[in-house]
Design a protein around this motif. Structure first.
Motif, PDB file in Angstrom:
ATOM      1  N   GLY A   1       0.872  -1.279  -0.018  1.00 22.24           N
ATOM      2  CA  GLY A   1       0.226  -0.033  -0.029  1.00 22.24           C
ATOM      3  C   GLY A   1       0.738   1.261  -0.010  1.00 22.24           C
ATOM      4  O   GLY A   1       0.492   2.083  -0.654  1.00 22.24           O
ATOM      5  N   GLN A   2       2.017   1.059   0.493  1.00 18.68           N
ATOM      6  CA  GLN A   2       2.932   2.513   0.829  1.00 18.68           C
ATOM      7  C   GLN A   2       3.584   2.599  -0.626  1.00 18.68           C
ATOM      8  O   GLN A   2       3.910   3.690  -1.017  1.00 18.68           O
ATOM      9  N   MET A   3       3.862   1.385  -1.287  1.00 20.45           N
ATOM     10  CA  MET A   3       4.480   1.637  -2.556  1.00 20.45           C
ATOM     11  C   MET A   3       3.410   2.081  -3.868  1.00 20.45           C
ATOM     12  O   MET A   3       4.124   2.775  -4.982  1.00 20.45           O
ATOM     13  N   VAL A   4       2.260   1.781  -3.575  1.00 20.45           N
ATOM     14  CA  VAL A   4       1.301   2.183  -4.772  1.00 20.45           C
ATOM     15  C   VAL A   4       0.783   3.578  -4.414  1.00 20.45           C
ATOM     16  O   VAL A   4       0.287   3.592  -3.286  1.00 20.45           O
ATOM     17  N   GLU A   5       0.990   4.599  -5.320  1.00 19.29           N
ATOM     18  CA  GLU A   5       0.285   5.903  -5.007  1.00 19.29           C
ATOM     19  C   GLU A   5      -0.755   6.147  -5.981  1.00 19.29           C
ATOM     20  O   GLU A   5      -0.450   6.325  -7.013  1.00 19.29           O
ATOM     21  N   LEU A   6      -2.043   5.870  -5.532  1.00 22.79           N
ATOM     22  CA  LEU A   6      -3.209   6.119  -6.203  1.00 22.79           C
ATOM     23  C   LEU A   6      -3.721   7.500  -5.744  1.00 22.79           C
ATOM     24  O   LEU A   6      -3.909   7.906  -4.751  1.00 22.79           O
ATOM     25  N   PRO A   7      -4.284   8.183  -7.030  1.00 18.15           N
ATOM     26  CA  PRO A   7      -5.039   9.612  -6.520  1.00 18.15           C
ATOM     27  C   PRO A   7      -6.591   9.248  -6.224  1.00 18.15           C
ATOM     28  O   PRO A   7      -7.078   8.086  -6.106  1.00 18.15           O
ATOM     29  N   SER A   8      -6.764   9.590  -4.798  1.00 22.36           N
ATOM     30  CA  SER A   8      -8.220   9.193  -3.891  1.00 22.36           C
ATOM     31  C   SER A   8      -9.396   9.166  -4.768  1.00 22.36           C
ATOM     32  O   SER A   8     -10.321   8.421  -4.614  1.00 22.36           O
ATOM     33  N   ASN A   9      -9.318   9.961  -5.974  1.00 20.30           N
ATOM     34  CA  ASN A   9     -10.434   9.968  -7.017  1.00 20.30           C
ATOM     35  C   ASN A   9     -10.533   8.905  -8.073  1.00 20.30           C
ATOM     36  O   ASN A   9     -11.271   8.992  -8.698  1.00 20.30           O
TER      37      ASN A   9
ATOM     38  N   LYS B   1     -11.293   3.532  -5.272  1.00 14.63           N
ATOM     39  CA  LYS B   1     -12.697   3.112  -4.875  1.00 14.63           C
ATOM     40  C   LYS B   1     -13.236   2.059  -4.847  1.00 14.63           C
ATOM     41  O   LYS B   1     -13.749   1.425  -4.149  1.00 14.63           O
ATOM     42  N   LEU B   2     -12.546   0.980  -5.745  1.00 15.18           N
ATOM     43  CA  LEU B   2     -13.152  -0.319  -6.045  1.00 15.18           C
ATOM     44  C   LEU B   2     -12.390  -1.372  -5.276  1.00 15.18           C
ATOM     45  O   LEU B   2     -12.517  -2.347  -4.892  1.00 15.18           O
ATOM     46  N   ALA B   3     -10.950  -1.004  -5.135  1.00 15.94           N
ATOM     47  CA  ALA B   3     -10.038  -1.940  -4.641  1.00 15.94           C
ATOM     48  C   ALA B   3     -10.510  -2.539  -3.142  1.00 15.94           C
ATOM     49  O   ALA B   3     -10.281  -3.864  -2.965  1.00 15.94           O
ATOM     50  N   PRO B   4     -10.692  -1.678  -2.317  1.00 15.17           N
ATOM     51  CA  PRO B   4     -11.030  -2.260  -1.083  1.00 15.17           C
ATOM     52  C   PRO B   4     -12.262  -3.435  -1.082  1.00 15.17           C
ATOM     53  O   PRO B   4     -12.162  -4.408  -0.507  1.00 15.17           O
TER      54      PRO B   4
END
Length: 93
Positions: free
Chosen positions: A64-72, A77-80
């Motif tokens: 999770g720390q290595m992946v930087e995705l914009p929150s929008n 939104k779908l990953a969790p």
């Protein structure tokens, strides 16, 4: 996570975290009951579950720390939800 956010604030509060923890504890209680019925070794099973939980949490945190995705983004939104469905499906198998 979306279901645990009862007030739809976008963050999980302490009360919501406690409710989510209680739900997960009940799930573990059911798994423990099933393991007891299957006559699993208590010490070995508990140790392996603890070690594997620690390992997978560590891997997940680092990933999770290595992946930087914009929150929008759509994936953020779908990953969790996708991960929870996969985990639930794996428990059925």
């Amino acid at each position: 996570p979306v279901e645990a956010d009862l007030d739809e604030s976008g963050e999980i509060s302490i009360i919501e975290a406690l409710l989510l923890g209680a739900a997960l504890a009940l799930d573990s209680l059911g798994a423990g009951f099933g393991a007891a019925l299957a006559d699993y070794q208590l010490v070995i099973t508990s140790g392996l579950v603890g070690l594997l939980t620690l390992a997978t949490l560590s891997i997940g945190l680092r990933a999770g720390q290595m992946v930087e995705l914009p929150s929008n983004s759509l994936w953020a939104k779908l990953a969790p939800g996708v991960l929870l469905v996969l985990l639930g499906t794996s428990k059925l198998i």
